[in-house]
Design a protein around this motif. Structure first.
Motif, short mmCIF file in Angstrom:
data_model
loop_
_atom_site.label_atom_id
_atom_site.label_comp_id
_atom_site.label_asym_id
_atom_site.label_seq_id
_atom_site.Cartn_x
_atom_site.Cartn_y
_atom_site.Cartn_z
N PHE A 235 -1.31 3.33 2.90
CA PHE A 235 -0.01 2.69 2.67
C PHE A 235 0.30 1.68 3.78
CE2 PHE A 235 4.56 2.43 3.42
CZ PHE A 235 5.03 2.10 2.15
N VAL A 236 0.06 2.08 5.03
CA VAL A 236 0.34 1.18 6.15
C VAL A 236 -0.48 -0.10 6.03
CG1 VAL A 236 0.13 0.90 8.64
CG2 VAL A 236 1.09 3.01 7.71
N ASP A 237 -1.75 0.02 5.69
CA ASP A 237 -2.62 -1.15 5.59
C ASP A 237 -2.25 -2.05 4.41
OD1 ASP A 237 -3.96 -0.27 7.80
OD2 ASP A 237 -5.64 0.60 6.68
N GLU A 238 -1.93 -1.45 3.28
CA GLU A 238 -1.74 -2.22 2.06
C GLU A 238 -0.30 -2.70 1.85
OE1 GLU A 238 -3.10 0.28 -1.09
OE2 GLU A 238 -5.11 0.53 -0.22
N SER A 239 0.66 -1.96 2.42
CA SER A 239 2.05 -2.24 2.06
C SER A 239 2.95 -2.58 3.23
CB SER A 239 2.64 -1.03 1.31
OG SER A 239 1.95 -0.81 0.10
N THR A 240 2.40 -2.67 4.46
CA THR A 240 3.26 -2.94 5.62
C THR A 240 2.61 -3.93 6.57
OG1 THR A 240 2.43 -1.24 7.15
CG2 THR A 240 4.00 -0.51 5.49
N THR A 241 3.43 -4.47 7.45
CA THR A 241 2.93 -5.25 8.57
C THR A 241 3.69 -4.82 9.83
OG1 THR A 241 4.56 -7.02 8.25
CG2 THR A 241 2.44 -7.26 7.12
N GLY A 242 3.08 -5.04 10.98
CA GLY A 242 3.77 -4.80 12.24
C GLY A 242 3.64 -3.40 12.80
N ALA A 243 2.81 -2.55 12.19
CA ALA A 243 2.71 -1.17 12.68
C ALA A 243 2.17 -1.13 14.10
CB ALA A 243 1.81 -0.36 11.75
N GLU A 244 1.19 -1.98 14.40
CA GLU A 244 0.57 -1.95 15.73
C GLU A 244 1.60 -2.23 16.82
OE1 GLU A 244 -3.02 -4.18 18.21
OE2 GLU A 244 -2.91 -4.36 16.03
#
Length: 886
Positions: A235-244
């Protein structure tokens, strides 16, 4: 004939059925088919029929203190606004509206301001309750979208309530949570709040965090989720940005550090983090404790970050969930009710959106920059940058922070117009023009609740006097100002236009879309059943849950993590102001009491404004339980009754926000409140004001009970209203009258003819009691003492129901004790059935060992359930006393 409508109070949006019989008497009950409440109503909703009387209503237009015709008043408003705009430009006028007006009213006032006058100086009292949530949603999702629905609360395995006393503020929704927990052994409830509130009664864990440290707690949770491998990487890879970047911000933050900064036990924090990490179905519900902060938007995003990292959004039983405070706060957001919005969830600073709205409205102009938000708006009124303001269905002299400055600002304003249903409020007293508005039961339109559900408010009462719908008043002023496009025949026509704009050149790019409703004819509009937006051709029956596909409303369709750097509250405590003031609501009152204050049974639960202290803080301040305290901040002061309780966090004071100049002297807590705001949302810091406290020690204390309304004192501490069976006033003074007897008789105003007086005097101690009896019935009584230790009022008020006072009753008036003259039920716990604390305690002594058993014996807690936490508290107290005795 029964009419289905909706409740005008909180954002739960309960369905109501109103019946009006041939005599005109109205009864209300919950609508069993409405999906928000399935027939249940809280004490406020159940008492709606008690609030619709015409006492105190504004029934005719008033200009400069004189009643006049609608034509005269409308001409005065239109000419005044037109002249000021012509001479000083469109930003010299402003509109301050309310989450209690209907969507159709909201729509036309925004259309007039932004599309025809050309100013975005239109804001709403919803700025005070959910603006931080709006901004947090937009930063994360690209849109102001509440992802979930109420059904998620019943399918979740972990419910986290942050800064939300839902048991009192959203009682029907809270009872749904408690019922879901009872039906699901795996379900846990966590409450995060500096106070131990009624909501904690149903919780498995209470985290009494240090005021303002919410971001630290949720940043710590984010760090724990990352280190415990609770990340939904797909989900984080496909549906979000800025996690890092968000994770880098919290890297190295430990459970121990989090607990230390938040003032919590490390084990309790570790347990909460573990439950969140290991529970798939988690809903985090947050309300004013999060939003009302100078860092409220960051707190919202800190919560959302945790749901994005775990992919717990857009699926059943999970997601962040903002609980709105007002019945139509979300409807206002739909039409651009905030100064930084355009209609239909479009953005005022987006040229494409401005073009869409202007072409749709065919308006001569469109506001091209954000207007002034609520606090800034009244600052601009104070310094005369804004020269005319139209206030609609709200009471800012009570509800805004630094409220005395608001009062001074209105006094300095060239033209103040107020649309309201009540003649006398703290705000109407400063108006040049008063416009009589319809209220609940009289007006017709739609509202939207916290789960995006649109419901109808339907008319079942005739318009009283000259009162009119707000949308009609706005349209008449617009036409008098020379603007076209405001000739709507009814509310249905406005709703159709509102729905058409939502779908105009939308094509799935905006979350708010009512395309399947934009051709509703009048009959279909009248019959509209509750439905959740978006309502499109693909989803003609509504959309319970958003983001199910992992697609959001940002340009790249991905949700954004927002790195959060916790910030301290603006204006921290100091040696001079060592305590943190936290404001909020009580169970049975609403906003500034203009409606709920008319209900005797609602006032019976909590009659006076109070200040809740931890025992250590009470000792340091020199105040005692039941006495009075003066609270002072750098902005103002108030006096309140003292409640000392270990359920309050040390260093904090809680005061309800409802009392106003119509019901109390020196009782307006917002006169003290810190006017600092969140730099993004503009929402005020209502949960963190530095204050000091000291005992307020007047020369005498008194209370008055009377069959007729009691005149208000001109000075000193007083609280008055219709409570139970009689009018009641609590008051104090610093000057003793020459004759207490003459003073008491003057207060009761019963005359001298055919009055029998019962009197008790103890001048050495300073205690006096006077009672007036006519034809054997009690007309009124006055009790006076040198301190606050006066007798219980509950049994005395019961004497007003007696047709003839018994010998015991007469003796009781002399002795100040019941003497079997009337039952001392104690403070009211269950407003629905008028059950008092002493009655409940008596049944506990007789063997009632559970909340349900108390309900079977007394009915308390069997209607709305909002009093169940208080009943549970009495049961626990009795159990502790029994164990100590053993």
């Amino acid at each position: 004939m029964p009419v289905k409508t909706s409740c005008p109070y909180c954002g739960v949006g309960c369905g109501v059925i109103a019946d009006r019989d041939a005599s005109g008497a109205v009864t209300v009950r919950g609508d069993p088919l409405h999906p928000a409440n399935f027939g249940r109503l809280c004490a406020k909703g159940s008492a709606l029929a008690e609030t619709i009387g015409l006492e105190g209503r504004l029934l005719a237009p008033v200009v400069n203190g004189q009643e006049t015709s609608w034509d005269t008043a409308l001409d005065h408003v239109a000419e005044g606004f037109a002249r000021i705009v012509r001479e000083h430009g469109p930003d010299s006028v402003a509109f301050y509206v309310s989450g209690q007006i209907l969507t159709e009213d909201y729509y036309v006032i925004n259309k007039l301001a932004k599309g025809f006058i050309g100013t975005a100086n239109i804001d709403t009292n919803s700025r005070l309750c959910m603006a931080s949530s709006v901004a947090g949603h937009k930063r994360a999702f690209g849109s102001d979208t509440v992802p979930g629905c109420y059904e998620d609360l019943e399918t979740a395995d972990l419910l986290v309530l942050v800064g939300s006393n839902a048991a009192w503020c959203h009682p029907i929704l809270y009872q749904r949570m408690v019922a879901a927990k009872a039906n699901n052994p795996a379900c846990r409830i966590v409450v995060i709040d500096p106070r131990r509130t009624a909501t904690c009664d149903g919780a498995d864990l209470h985290l009494p965090l240090r005021s303002g440290s919410d971001s630290v707690l949720f940043n710590g949770l984010l760090a724990h989720l990352a280190s415990s491998n609770a990340i939904d990487r797909a989900f984080v890879d496909e549906s979000t940005t800025g996690a890092e970047a968000a994770l880098q911000q919290v890297a190295g933050q430990t459970v121990a550090q989090t607990a230390d900064i938040c003032g919590l036990a490390e084990g309790a924090v570790a347990l909460f983090f573990d439950w969140f990490a290991k529970t798939e179905r988690v809903v985090t519900l947050y309300s004013q404790g999060v939003n009302q902060s100078s860092s409220g938007v960051d707190k919202v995003n800190a919560i959302i970050n945790c749901h994005l990292l775990t992919g717990r959004i857009g699926r059943p039983g999970m997601g962040p969930f903002s609980l709105t405070g007002q019945p139509n706060a979300m409807g206002g957001r739909e039409v651009g009710g905030l100064a930084n919005q355009l209609a239909a969830h479009m953005e005022i600073e987006n040229p494409r959106h401005r073009d869409i709205v202007q072409r749709f409205w065919q308006s001569p102009i469109i506001a091209d920059k954000q207007g002034l938000k609520a606090v800034d708006m009244f600052d601009a009124i104070a310094d005369q940058r804004i020269k005319a303001v139209w206030i609609m269905s709200t009471n800012p002299v009570v509800s805004l922070p630094d409220a005395d400055r608001v009062r001074r600002a209105l006094d300095a304003c060239e033209l103040v117009v107020v649309s309201d249903c009540m003649r006398h409020t703290d705000t109407t007293r400063h108006a040049h023009v008063l416009l009589p508005a319809l209220t609940w039961g009289e007006k017709d339109g739609t509202v939207t609740n916290s789960e995006r559900r649109i419901s109808r408010q339907r008319r079942f009462l005739p318009a009283p006097g000259a009162a009119r719908a707000d949308w009609q008043t706005v349209c008449d002023v617009a036409q008098r100002m020379g603007f076209s496009g405001f000739d709507y025949p009814n509310a249905a026509a406005i709703f159709r236009e509102h729905a058409r704009l939502s779908s105009f050149e939308n094509e799935g790019t905006r979350d708010f879309d009512l395309s399947a409703l934009n051709t509703l004819d009048d009959r279909a509009y009248d019959a509209l059943t509750p439905i959740q937006w978006p309502v499109t051709r693909e989803y003609p029956t509504g959309t319970p849950r958003m983001f199910e596909t992992g697609q959001f409303f940002t340009p790249d369709r991905k949700a954004r993590f927002v790195p959060v750097t916790p910030r301290a509250a603006v204006n921290a405590t100091s040696r001079d102001y060592p305590l943190v003031l936290n404001t909020g609501r009580v169970r049975d009152q609403w906003h500034t009491m203009t409606r709920t204050g008319k209900s005797p049974r609602l006032l019976a639960h909590v009659f006076e404004p109070y200040a809740e202290f931890h025992p250590d803080d009470a000792r340091m301040a020199g105040v005692e339980n039941g006495g009075l305290a003066r609270l002072t901040s750098p902005w103002g002061e108030m006096v309140a009754r003292v409640v000392v309780t270990a359920e309050q966090r040390r260093g904090c004071v809680f005061v309800p926000m409802h009392w106003n100049g119509e019901y109390a002297g020196d009782g307006r807590v917002n006169a003290l409140v810190n006017p600092a705001t969140d730099p993004i949302s503009g929402q005020p810091e209502s949960k963190h004001t530095p204050v000091k406290a000291a005992a307020y020690l007047p020369k005498w204390h008194a209370f008055i009970l009377s069959r007729q309304e009691i005149a208000r004192p001109e000075a000193g501490y007083w609280v008055g209203g219709l409570s139970g069976t009689c009018w009641r006033m609590e008051l104090t003074g610093d000057e003793r009258p020459a004759s207490w007897r003459d003073w008491a008789r003057a207060q009761l105003r019963v005359g001298q003819d055919d009055i029998e007086w019962i009197a008790y005097r103890d001048p050495k101690v300073g205690r006096f009691r006077y009672a007036a009896v006519r034809d054997g019935r009690l007309e009124g009584c006055v009790f006076i003492a040198p301190d606050h230790k006066l007798v219980s009022r509950s049994w005395l008020s019961g004497l007003f129901a007696e047709q003839a006072l018994s010998a015991n009753a007469r003796m009781s008036l002399l002795t100040g004790q019941p003497l079997d003259a009337g039952q001392d039920v104690g403070p009211i716990v269950c407003s629905c059935f008028g059950v008092g604390q002493h009655q409940i305690s008596a049944e506990i002594k007789k063997g009632a060992a559970s909340v349900d058993e108390v309900g079977r014996r007394l009915k308390a807690g069997t209607n709305c359930g909002a009093c169940k936490p208080e009943i549970g508290k009495l049961l626990r107290g009795a159990a502790v006393r029994d164990s100590q005795a053993a």
